[in-house]
Motif scaffolding. Structure first.
Motif, mmCIF file in Angstrom:
data_model
loop_
_atom_site.group_PDB
_atom_site.id
_atom_site.type_symbol
_atom_site.label_atom_id
_atom_site.label_comp_id
_atom_site.label_asym_id
_atom_site.label_seq_id
_atom_site.Cartn_x
_atom_site.Cartn_y
_atom_site.Cartn_z
ATOM 1 N N SER B 83 92.390 -15.170 69.830
ATOM 2 C CA SER B 83 91.838 -15.026 68.260
ATOM 3 C C SER B 83 93.148 -14.298 67.741
ATOM 4 N N ALA B 84 94.125 -14.907 67.749
ATOM 5 C CA ALA B 84 95.454 -13.912 67.324
ATOM 6 C C ALA B 84 95.332 -13.678 65.843
ATOM 7 N N HIS B 85 95.833 -12.445 65.538
ATOM 8 C CA HIS B 85 96.040 -12.211 64.014
ATOM 9 C C HIS B 85 97.266 -11.592 63.691
ATOM 10 N N PRO B 86 97.510 -11.733 62.253
ATOM 11 C CA PRO B 86 99.029 -11.491 61.999
ATOM 12 C C PRO B 86 99.483 -9.990 62.776
ATOM 13 N N GLU B 87 98.736 -9.182 62.747
ATOM 14 C CA GLU B 87 99.298 -7.795 63.696
ATOM 15 C C GLU B 87 99.590 -8.010 64.902
ATOM 16 N N ASP B 88 99.252 -9.076 65.705
ATOM 17 C CA ASP B 88 99.638 -9.420 66.736
ATOM 18 C C ASP B 88 101.163 -9.951 66.937
ATOM 19 N N SER B 89 101.642 -10.313 65.821
ATOM 20 C CA SER B 89 103.013 -10.816 65.760
ATOM 21 C C SER B 89 103.910 -9.680 66.566
ATOM 22 N N SER B 90 104.551 -10.190 67.443
ATOM 23 C CA SER B 90 105.623 -9.232 68.034
ATOM 24 C C SER B 90 106.394 -10.109 69.073
ATOM 25 N N PHE B 91 107.350 -9.431 69.904
ATOM 26 C CA PHE B 91 107.938 -9.807 71.064
ATOM 27 C C PHE B 91 107.428 -9.510 72.091
ATOM 28 N N TYR B 92 107.114 -10.423 72.881
ATOM 29 C CA TYR B 92 106.538 -10.166 74.071
ATOM 30 C C TYR B 92 107.406 -10.582 75.684
ATOM 31 N N ILE B 93 107.566 -9.456 76.076
ATOM 32 C CA ILE B 93 108.765 -9.510 77.272
ATOM 33 C C ILE B 93 107.775 -9.408 78.668
ATOM 34 N N CYS B 94 108.067 -10.122 79.677
ATOM 35 C CA CYS B 94 107.440 -9.988 80.947
ATOM 36 C C CYS B 94 108.645 -9.543 81.852
ATOM 37 N N SER B 95 107.943 -9.129 82.974
ATOM 38 C CA SER B 95 109.292 -8.429 84.064
ATOM 39 C C SER B 95 108.454 -8.856 85.233
ATOM 40 N N ALA B 96 109.083 -8.933 86.376
ATOM 41 C CA ALA B 96 108.607 -9.466 87.853
ATOM 42 C C ALA B 96 109.171 -8.448 88.523
ATOM 43 N N LEU B 97 108.536 -7.740 89.501
ATOM 44 C CA LEU B 97 108.830 -6.799 90.301
ATOM 45 C C LEU B 97 109.321 -7.570 91.804
ATOM 46 N N GLN B 98 110.777 -7.336 92.022
ATOM 47 C CA GLN B 98 111.244 -7.833 93.416
ATOM 48 C C GLN B 98 111.215 -6.598 94.278
ATOM 49 N N GLU B 99 110.226 -6.472 95.166
ATOM 50 C CA GLU B 99 110.277 -5.595 95.968
ATOM 51 C C GLU B 99 110.983 -5.623 97.398
ATOM 52 N N GLY B 100 111.464 -4.754 97.987
ATOM 53 C CA GLY B 100 112.445 -5.053 99.031
ATOM 54 C C GLY B 100 113.853 -4.595 98.902
ATOM 55 N N ARG B 101 114.085 -4.734 97.671
ATOM 56 C CA ARG B 101 115.462 -4.340 97.362
ATOM 57 C C ARG B 101 115.810 -2.769 97.426
ATOM 58 N N ALA B 102 116.765 -2.366 97.083
ATOM 59 C CA ALA B 102 117.273 -1.039 97.340
ATOM 60 C C ALA B 102 116.252 -0.106 96.263
ATOM 61 N N TYR B 103 115.956 -0.658 95.088
ATOM 62 C CA TYR B 103 115.252 0.236 94.256
ATOM 63 C C TYR B 103 114.175 -0.488 93.385
ATOM 64 N N ASN B 104 113.752 -1.653 94.088
ATOM 65 C CA ASN B 104 112.380 -2.401 93.634
ATOM 66 C C ASN B 104 112.554 -2.837 92.010
ATOM 67 N N GLU B 105 113.793 -3.260 91.828
ATOM 68 C CA GLU B 105 114.212 -3.548 90.725
ATOM 69 C C GLU B 105 113.092 -4.520 90.076
ATOM 70 N N GLN B 106 112.923 -4.468 88.506
ATOM 71 C CA GLN B 106 112.269 -5.245 87.670
ATOM 72 C C GLN B 106 113.175 -6.081 87.086
ATOM 73 N N PHE B 107 112.859 -7.854 87.145
ATOM 74 C CA PHE B 107 113.709 -8.586 86.669
ATOM 75 C C PHE B 107 112.987 -8.946 85.069
ATOM 76 N N PHE B 108 113.572 -9.129 83.966
ATOM 77 C CA PHE B 108 113.055 -9.365 82.802
ATOM 78 C C PHE B 108 113.042 -10.961 82.476
ATOM 79 N N GLY B 109 112.251 -11.332 81.947
ATOM 80 C CA GLY B 109 112.058 -12.835 81.291
ATOM 81 C C GLY B 109 112.933 -12.575 79.691
ATOM 82 N N PRO B 110 113.308 -13.658 79.305
ATOM 83 C CA PRO B 110 114.106 -13.499 77.927
ATOM 84 C C PRO B 110 113.156 -13.304 76.825
ATOM 85 N N GLY B 111 111.864 -13.318 77.025
ATOM 86 C CA GLY B 111 110.982 -12.879 75.998
ATOM 87 C C GLY B 111 110.383 -13.893 74.942
#
Lengths: 113, 117
Positions: B83-111
């Motif tokens: 039930s989206a409303h105009p105030e929901d207009s925004s840039f939404y970005i996701c990230s995925a956590l890759q564990e096991g790397r030296a510092y558990n880096e988050q990789f971001f989507g393009p939005g």
């Protein structure tokens, strides 16, 4: 709770010059991680550099280096030999509990010819 | 580096409709993904943590019933703005956590840029 402060809304630098973007942080954790990301106008978040709280040496990645001063709780990003393509928003972030990232308000960098 | 995709990149919808945004880790498995929201000229604000096989954890002030998150597999998380409303207009970005790397880096989507009319 973690907090990141970036006090420079905007910075200007000439091409080929070096620039420092400021970042201070606040946390009660002994172990933490600090990140810098670049966000061009396209919106994607590009990872630049990471510094762990126990790392004794400042992190470096190509033209990027992180000036980590633990006692002052600062983690400034230094970009050497600026390029026109460096113009973007830059965000400092801290990793807190449950791997969450807390971001600062960002600094807009403009590189001029 | 690891790649995270988001679909769609842009969406325009009418007020009252629902919009689904997909976040995929293309070359690694991610038990944890994150959803952020970014208003113009502002910082990224974490909305929720998406955990594969369990319910999402929402940040304070984020409406669970409005922003439905489903982490159906180790490579896919979806955010549905109901039930989206105009105030929901925004840039939404996701990230995925890759564990096991030296510092558990988050990789971001393009939005995903959402505009609600």
């Amino acid at each position: 709770a973690q907090k990141i402060t970036q006090t420079q809304p905007g910075m200007f630098v000439q091409e080929k010059e070096a620039v420092t973007l400021d970042c201070t942080y606040d946390t009660s954790d002994q172990s933490y991680g600090l990140f810098w990301y670049k966000q061009p106008s396209s919106g994607e978040m590009i990872f630049l550099i990471y510094q762990g709280s126990y790392d004794e040496q400042n992190a470096t990645e190509g033209r990027y280096s992180l000036n980590f001063q633990k006692a002052r709780k600062s983690a400034n990003l230094v970009i050497s030999a600026s390029q026109l393509g460096d113009s973007a928003m830059y965000f400092c972030a801290m990793r807190g509990g449950f791997q969450k990232l807390v971001f600062g308000t960002g600094t807009r960098l403009l590189v001029s010819p | 580096g690891a790649v995270v995709s988001q679909h769609p990149s842009r969406v325009i919808c009418k007020s009252g409709t629902s919009v689904k945004i997909e976040c995929r880790s293309l070359d690694f498995q991610a038990t944890t993904m994150f959803w952020y929201r970014q208003f113009p000229k502002q910082s990224l604000m974490l909305m929720a943590t998406s955990n594969e096989g369990s319910k999402a954890t929402y940040e304070q002030g984020v409406e669970k019933d409005k922003f439905l998150i489903n982490h159906a597999s180790l490579t896919l998380s979806t955010l549905t703005v109901t039930s989206a409303h105009p105030e929901d207009s925004s840039f939404y970005i996701c990230s995925a956590l890759q564990e096991g790397r030296a510092y558990n880096e988050q990789f971001f989507g393009p939005g995903t840029r959402l505009t609600v009319l």
